[in-house]
Write an enzyme that holds these catalytic residues in place. Structure first.
Site, mmCIF file in Angstrom:
data_model
loop_
_atom_site.group_PDB
_atom_site.id
_atom_site.type_symbol
_atom_site.label_atom_id
_atom_site.label_comp_id
_atom_site.label_asym_id
_atom_site.label_seq_id
_atom_site.Cartn_x
_atom_site.Cartn_y
_atom_site.Cartn_z
ATOM 1 N N TYR A 1 -3.158 -9.921 35.130
ATOM 2 C CA TYR A 1 -2.208 -9.337 34.184
ATOM 3 C C TYR A 1 -2.445 -7.835 34.103
ATOM 4 O O TYR A 1 -3.370 -7.365 33.458
ATOM 5 C CB TYR A 1 -2.347 -9.964 32.797
ATOM 6 C CG TYR A 1 -2.112 -11.448 32.732
ATOM 7 C CD1 TYR A 1 -1.353 -12.112 33.704
ATOM 8 C CD2 TYR A 1 -2.639 -12.213 31.699
ATOM 9 C CE1 TYR A 1 -1.138 -13.483 33.634
ATOM 10 C CE2 TYR A 1 -2.424 -13.578 31.618
ATOM 11 C CZ TYR A 1 -1.680 -14.214 32.592
ATOM 12 O OH TYR A 1 -1.478 -15.563 32.522
ATOM 13 N N SER B 1 4.285 -20.385 27.914
ATOM 14 C CA SER B 1 5.740 -20.238 27.713
ATOM 15 C C SER B 1 6.325 -21.394 26.900
ATOM 16 O O SER B 1 7.368 -21.942 27.255
ATOM 17 C CB SER B 1 6.462 -20.120 29.061
ATOM 18 O OG SER B 1 6.036 -18.984 29.768
ATOM 19 N N PRO B 2 5.687 -21.783 25.788
ATOM 20 C CA PRO B 2 6.210 -22.907 25.002
ATOM 21 C C PRO B 2 7.517 -22.595 24.283
ATOM 22 O O PRO B 2 8.180 -23.511 23.797
ATOM 23 C CB PRO B 2 5.084 -23.181 23.999
ATOM 24 C CG PRO B 2 4.429 -21.845 23.817
ATOM 25 C CD PRO B 2 4.475 -21.205 25.170
ATOM 26 N N LEU B 3 7.888 -21.308 24.236
ATOM 27 C CA LEU B 3 9.164 -20.917 23.633
ATOM 28 C C LEU B 3 10.195 -20.547 24.684
ATOM 29 O O LEU B 3 11.176 -19.864 24.396
ATOM 30 C CB LEU B 3 8.952 -19.744 22.668
ATOM 31 C CG LEU B 3 8.070 -20.056 21.465
ATOM 32 C CD1 LEU B 3 7.889 -18.822 20.597
ATOM 33 C CD2 LEU B 3 8.665 -21.191 20.638
ATOM 34 N N GLY B 4 9.969 -21.009 25.920
ATOM 35 C CA GLY B 4 10.944 -20.710 26.971
ATOM 36 C C GLY B 4 11.114 -19.216 27.181
ATOM 37 O O GLY B 4 12.219 -18.733 27.360
ATOM 38 N N ARG B 5 9.970 -18.491 27.162
ATOM 39 C CA ARG B 5 9.982 -17.028 27.339
ATOM 40 C C ARG B 5 10.907 -16.340 26.325
ATOM 41 O O ARG B 5 11.596 -15.381 26.635
ATOM 42 C CB ARG B 5 10.360 -16.674 28.776
ATOM 43 C CG ARG B 5 9.391 -17.266 29.786
ATOM 44 C CD ARG B 5 9.692 -16.881 31.220
ATOM 45 N NE ARG B 5 8.593 -17.335 32.067
ATOM 46 C CZ ARG B 5 8.498 -18.549 32.619
ATOM 47 N NH1 ARG B 5 9.470 -19.424 32.425
ATOM 48 N NH2 ARG B 5 7.463 -18.881 33.358
ATOM 49 N N HIS C 1 -6.403 -19.983 38.501
ATOM 50 C CA HIS C 1 -5.018 -19.652 38.171
ATOM 51 C C HIS C 1 -4.017 -20.464 38.989
ATOM 52 O O HIS C 1 -2.966 -20.867 38.488
ATOM 53 C CB HIS C 1 -4.788 -18.152 38.384
ATOM 54 C CG HIS C 1 -3.819 -17.558 37.426
ATOM 55 N ND1 HIS C 1 -3.871 -16.259 36.999
ATOM 56 C CD2 HIS C 1 -2.746 -18.090 36.776
ATOM 57 C CE1 HIS C 1 -2.884 -16.013 36.169
ATOM 58 N NE2 HIS C 1 -2.185 -17.116 36.018
ATOM 59 N N PHE D 1 13.567 -17.602 24.844
ATOM 60 C CA PHE D 1 14.928 -18.125 24.763
ATOM 61 C C PHE D 1 15.073 -19.155 23.647
ATOM 62 O O PHE D 1 16.063 -19.148 22.899
ATOM 63 C CB PHE D 1 15.327 -18.748 26.106
ATOM 64 C CG PHE D 1 16.737 -19.252 26.136
ATOM 65 C CD1 PHE D 1 17.790 -18.390 26.400
ATOM 66 C CD2 PHE D 1 17.020 -20.583 25.889
ATOM 67 C CE1 PHE D 1 19.100 -18.851 26.414
ATOM 68 C CE2 PHE D 1 18.320 -21.058 25.904
ATOM 69 C CZ PHE D 1 19.370 -20.184 26.167
ATOM 70 N N GLY E 1 15.756 -18.214 20.091
ATOM 71 C CA GLY E 1 17.073 -17.691 19.776
ATOM 72 C C GLY E 1 17.203 -16.196 19.930
ATOM 73 O O GLY E 1 18.155 -15.588 19.412
#
Length: 317
Positions: free
Chosen positions: A59, A205-209, A126, A211, A214
């Protein structure tokens, strides 16, 4: 303070929600980075019981480990510190796998210097390198545990056969994989296996990056220079189709009087006893919103609606 669990049967105690630090230094919203604020977010996470702090050498590359090292100065014992090795970023920002034992030994030593510590609590491969027998890679990582440089070792984006092979050599403490309402793939094979073996699942990415929270309805909502502009799910046509998913999440969240992000994270948490998502943020308000998900209980009828969401349009990479 948020509730706790453990990283698998024999792993350390951690908060039910952790913190992914990648976006503080890599690929997302390059113009919106502020190291001072990012360090405050890490400190607030620790103060709130979100003790699993996740980074990786690639990163930046390297920048994120330096940042996390500065953030944990004087607070190392408050964190369950996880980093990763085995992916290399070249000058063109292409990724290459390297699971050779000599590379990983050197990579962990370098990570420890950047993180200002003599050990990490979790060192993760990784990606499995198909050019190197997994037994050689995992055996070298087991030696790192014996040497005291890593308290435990884990895999990232591994399939069930790889998890079983590694676990037979040395205990796999965790498997890090993408899991969210629009990427439920690991529910079919990986999650049942980790539950069987007492291994933690660390969803990234549990929030869909972003998306599913909202935040984005079209590519124009994304920051300039953001990696998501090139992601298949964030193109104009796929985002339009995927709004059906976001709409259901928003409707059900309103029904429960929680935010869409909290509902999406609570769904991930509901998938297993050792599931510890690591939503990434560099925004204190988003951090607080995410951590509140640990106390959200989803009624069976809402779970059924979420489990019945349509598949996302577009590949995840």
């Amino acid at each position: 303070m948020i509730d706790t669990t453990t990283l698998g049967t024999n792993g350390p105690e951690v908060g039910r929600v952790g913190l992914g630090c990648m976006g503080m230094s890599w690929v997302y919203d390059e113009q919106g980075r502020d190291e001072t604020t990012s360090i405050k977010v890490i400190h607030e996470a620790l103060d709130s019981g979100a003790t699993l702090i996740d980074t990786a050498d690639m990163y930046g590359p390297f920048d994120n480990e330096y940042l996390v090292g500065r953030a944990l100065a004087g607070r190392r014992d408050d964190a369950v510190l996880a980093t990763k090795g085995g992916l290399i970023v070249d000058g063109a920002r292409n990724l290459h796998r390297n699971g050779r034992p000599e590379h990983l030994r050197a990579a962990l030593d370098a990570s420890l210097l950047r993180l200002r510590t003599d050990h990490v609590d979790l060192y993760q491969l990784h990606r499995v390198d198909p050019a190197v027998p997994l037994a050689e890679t995992w055996g070298a990582m087991a030696e790192m545990v014996a040497a005291g440089k890593a308290r435990a070792i884990g895999l990232s984006e591994a399939d069930p056969a790889q998890i079983r092979e590694a676990h037979a050599i040395h205990p796999v403490t965790s498997v890090q994989s993408e899991l969210s309402l629009w990427t439920p793939d690991v529910l079919a094979g990986v999650l049942p296996l980790t539950e069987e073996l007492g291994i933690a699942l660390i969803p990234f990415s549990p929030l869909g990056r972003g998306f599913l929270a909202g935040r984005f309805t079209s590519p124009e909502d994304l920051p300039a220079g953001d990696w998501r502009h090139g992601n298949p799910r964030f193109q104009a046509d796929t985002m339009a189709k995927n709004q059906k998913i976001a709409e259901v999440v928003r409707e059900q969240a309103a029904r429960l009087e929680v935010t869409p992000a909290q509902l999406a994270l609570a769904w991930v948490l509901a998938q297993g006893r050792f599931v510890v998502p690591i939503p990434g943020t560099k925004n204190p308000a988003y951090l607080r919103d995410n951590l509140a998900a640990a106390s959200v209980e989803i009624p069976a009828e809402v779970l059924a609606v979420l489990d019945g969401l349509p598949a996302a349009a577009g590949h995840r990479y």
